[in-house]
Design a protein around this motif. Structure first.
Motif, PDB file in Angstrom:
ATOM      1  N   TYR A   1       0.852  -1.184   0.000  1.00  0.00           N
ATOM      2  CA  TYR A   1       0.000   0.000   0.000  1.00  0.00           C
ATOM      3  C   TYR A   1       0.895   1.242   0.000  1.00  0.00           C
ATOM      4  O   TYR A   1       2.070   1.192   0.356  1.00  0.00           O
ATOM      5  CB  TYR A   1      -0.951   0.039   1.198  1.00  0.00           C
ATOM      6  CG  TYR A   1      -0.278  -0.089   2.548  1.00  0.00           C
ATOM      7  CD1 TYR A   1       0.146   1.039   3.247  1.00  0.00           C
ATOM      8  CD2 TYR A   1      -0.084  -1.336   3.131  1.00  0.00           C
ATOM      9  CE1 TYR A   1       0.755   0.921   4.484  1.00  0.00           C
ATOM     10  CE2 TYR A   1       0.530  -1.457   4.363  1.00  0.00           C
ATOM     11  CZ  TYR A   1       0.948  -0.334   5.036  1.00  0.00           C
ATOM     12  OH  TYR A   1       1.560  -0.455   6.254  1.00  0.00           O
ATOM     13  N   ILE A   2       0.296   2.362  -0.406  1.00  0.00           N
ATOM     14  CA  ILE A   2       0.982   3.661  -0.439  1.00  0.00           C
ATOM     15  C   ILE A   2       0.047   4.680   0.197  1.00  0.00           C
ATOM     16  O   ILE A   2      -1.123   4.771  -0.174  1.00  0.00           O
ATOM     17  CB  ILE A   2       1.312   4.077  -1.887  1.00  0.00           C
ATOM     18  CG1 ILE A   2       2.226   3.040  -2.554  1.00  0.00           C
ATOM     19  CG2 ILE A   2       1.969   5.460  -1.913  1.00  0.00           C
ATOM     20  CD1 ILE A   2       2.421   3.285  -4.043  1.00  0.00           C
ATOM     21  N   ARG A   3       0.561   5.443   1.159  1.00  0.00           N
ATOM     22  CA  ARG A   3      -0.258   6.466   1.797  1.00  0.00           C
ATOM     23  C   ARG A   3       0.582   7.711   2.044  1.00  0.00           C
ATOM     24  O   ARG A   3       1.774   7.628   2.350  1.00  0.00           O
ATOM     25  CB  ARG A   3      -0.831   5.958   3.134  1.00  0.00           C
ATOM     26  CG  ARG A   3      -1.789   4.792   3.005  1.00  0.00           C
ATOM     27  CD  ARG A   3      -3.083   5.173   2.306  1.00  0.00           C
ATOM     28  NE  ARG A   3      -4.004   4.041   2.216  1.00  0.00           N
ATOM     29  CZ  ARG A   3      -4.052   3.187   1.198  1.00  0.00           C
ATOM     30  NH1 ARG A   3      -3.213   3.335   0.177  1.00  0.00           N
ATOM     31  NH2 ARG A   3      -4.927   2.200   1.189  1.00  0.00           N
ATOM     32  N   ASN A   4      -0.083   8.872   1.956  1.00  0.00           N
ATOM     33  CA  ASN A   4       0.552  10.140   2.257  1.00  0.00           C
ATOM     34  C   ASN A   4       0.423  10.398   3.754  1.00  0.00           C
ATOM     35  O   ASN A   4      -0.684  10.622   4.262  1.00  0.00           O
ATOM     36  CB  ASN A   4      -0.105  11.270   1.455  1.00  0.00           C
ATOM     37  CG  ASN A   4       0.590  12.607   1.647  1.00  0.00           C
ATOM     38  OD1 ASN A   4       1.498  12.741   2.457  1.00  0.00           O
ATOM     39  ND2 ASN A   4       0.144  13.600   0.899  1.00  0.00           N
ATOM     40  N   LEU A   5       1.535  10.396   4.470  1.00  0.00           N
ATOM     41  CA  LEU A   5       1.493  10.542   5.926  1.00  0.00           C
ATOM     42  C   LEU A   5       1.088  11.942   6.354  1.00  0.00           C
ATOM     43  O   LEU A   5       0.674  12.147   7.497  1.00  0.00           O
ATOM     44  CB  LEU A   5       2.858  10.161   6.516  1.00  0.00           C
ATOM     45  CG  LEU A   5       3.265   8.698   6.282  1.00  0.00           C
ATOM     46  CD1 LEU A   5       4.677   8.454   6.782  1.00  0.00           C
ATOM     47  CD2 LEU A   5       2.294   7.734   6.944  1.00  0.00           C
ATOM     48  N   GLN A   6       1.177  12.901   5.463  1.00  0.00           N
ATOM     49  CA  GLN A   6       0.692  14.251   5.773  1.00  0.00           C
ATOM     50  C   GLN A   6      -0.804  14.231   6.076  1.00  0.00           C
ATOM     51  O   GLN A   6      -1.298  15.040   6.872  1.00  0.00           O
ATOM     52  CB  GLN A   6       0.987  15.199   4.609  1.00  0.00           C
ATOM     53  CG  GLN A   6       0.611  16.649   4.879  1.00  0.00           C
ATOM     54  CD  GLN A   6       0.857  17.547   3.689  1.00  0.00           C
ATOM     55  OE1 GLN A   6       1.065  17.088   2.570  1.00  0.00           O
ATOM     56  NE2 GLN A   6       0.856  18.850   3.914  1.00  0.00           N
ATOM     57  N   GLU A   7      -1.518  13.309   5.454  1.00  0.00           N
ATOM     58  CA  GLU A   7      -2.955  13.207   5.662  1.00  0.00           C
ATOM     59  C   GLU A   7      -3.320  12.413   6.913  1.00  0.00           C
ATOM     60  O   GLU A   7      -4.486  12.394   7.324  1.00  0.00           O
ATOM     61  CB  GLU A   7      -3.599  12.550   4.438  1.00  0.00           C
ATOM     62  CG  GLU A   7      -3.380  13.323   3.140  1.00  0.00           C
ATOM     63  CD  GLU A   7      -3.868  12.562   1.923  1.00  0.00           C
ATOM     64  OE1 GLU A   7      -4.292  11.390   2.091  1.00  0.00           O
ATOM     65  OE2 GLU A   7      -3.818  13.119   0.817  1.00  0.00           O
ATOM     66  N   LYS A   8      -2.329  11.756   7.527  1.00  0.00           N
ATOM     67  CA  LYS A   8      -2.599  10.863   8.657  1.00  0.00           C
ATOM     68  C   LYS A   8      -2.067  11.398   9.984  1.00  0.00           C
ATOM     69  O   LYS A   8      -2.525  10.967  11.048  1.00  0.00           O
ATOM     70  CB  LYS A   8      -1.973   9.485   8.388  1.00  0.00           C
ATOM     71  CG  LYS A   8      -2.372   8.862   7.053  1.00  0.00           C
ATOM     72  CD  LYS A   8      -3.850   8.579   6.969  1.00  0.00           C
ATOM     73  CE  LYS A   8      -4.220   7.940   5.616  1.00  0.00           C
ATOM     74  NZ  LYS A   8      -5.679   7.674   5.525  1.00  0.00           N
TER      75      LYS A   8
END
Length: 266
Positions: free
Chosen positions: A193-200
């Motif tokens: 998976y790939i996620r933007n940590l700025q959003e988390k």
């Protein structure tokens, strides 16, 4: 353009020969500039398993291979070795460095050894490691893709996976984001998976992406997901980054593109 092959959790000792062959073929076709193996090279840290892993890496068509240990690369049943020489077989096959680094005009890659012999499967990043990586990130060249590679994830999607989070992950994310990290590569849970940590994370104020890899060649797939690896393509002139997830297709015995993500970088 720079191309990075990100693979993880090969678990040699449980590898599927046809999948390993297909991965070697993929690397031969793509010719990545760098291959990163983010831990769990072997299943039980045995000398024979490391020998097979070494042969595989020697055959992998990438001029530079950066490998970090995972929890499975420390002996589990040999208590004496775990206590007094936990990385003996690893170092014999793969070299003494447990936190390798790579830098060229296109990319800075910093490996972090997050294994701890006393923690069994859990990983940990210390305050000293966080600071060391932060200082290295701050020294990156303006056009470099700034990559940190760990084994255990700094972010997970599912409640059931929270027990697998890297101890110290929040402090690491915030510090490395502030220091300029673009990507944090991980494995361990065998899910891609790939996620933007700025959003988390509230205190992360710029794009930082976690790129998690599935298991590359092992039969220890999870939830029926196929074996997979990531191809990271980076164009320094535009600071443009694309990640292609390549899944093993049993019908063709090849790795084929399953998903493409364009990642916004600051």
């Amino acid at each position: 353009m720079s191309v990075i092959l990100h693979l993880s959790d090969t678990h040699f000792g449980t590898e599927q020969p046809q999948v390993a062959t297909a991965l070697l073929q993929l690397a031969h076709e793509v010719r990545p500039d760098l291959a990163i193996l983010s831990g769990d090279v072997t299943q039980r840290a045995r000398r024979a398993q490391f020998s097979v892993a070494r042969s595989f890496l020697d055959s992998l068509a990438a001029p530079v291979k950066l490998v970090i240990p995972g929890n499975h690369d420390i002996p589990l049943f040999n208590i004496f070795a775990r206590a007094f020489n936990p990385y003996g077989n690893y170092r014999r096959a793969l070299g003494r460095e447990l936190a390798p680094q790579f830098s060229d005009q296109h990319a800075l890659v910093i490996g972090v050894n997050t294994t701890r012999p006393w923690r069994h499967a859990d990983g940990e990043v210390s305050a000293r490691q966080i600071e060391r990586v932060s200082q290295q990130l701050k020294g990156a060249l303006p056009g470099q893709l700034r990559v940190v590679a760990v084994h255990q994830p700094v972010y997970v999607e599912r409640e059931s996976d929270k027990e697998n989070l890297l101890h110290g992950h929040r402090q690491a994310i915030e510090a490395w984001a502030a220091a300029g990290a673009d990507l944090i590569l991980s494995g361990h849970i065998h899910l891609a998976y790939i996620r933007n940590l700025q959003e988390k994370f509230q205190n992360v104020t710029r794009p930082v992406w976690i790129v998690s890899a599935g298991t590359a060649v092992s039969k220890r797939i999870r939830e029926g997901k196929p074996n997979s690896v990531n191809l990271i393509r980076y164009e320094p002139a535009q600071r443009a980054c694309k990640v292609e997830r390549m899944d093993f297709d049993a019908a063709s015995s090849r790795f084929i593109m399953a998903e493409t993500r364009l990642l916004a970088l600051s």
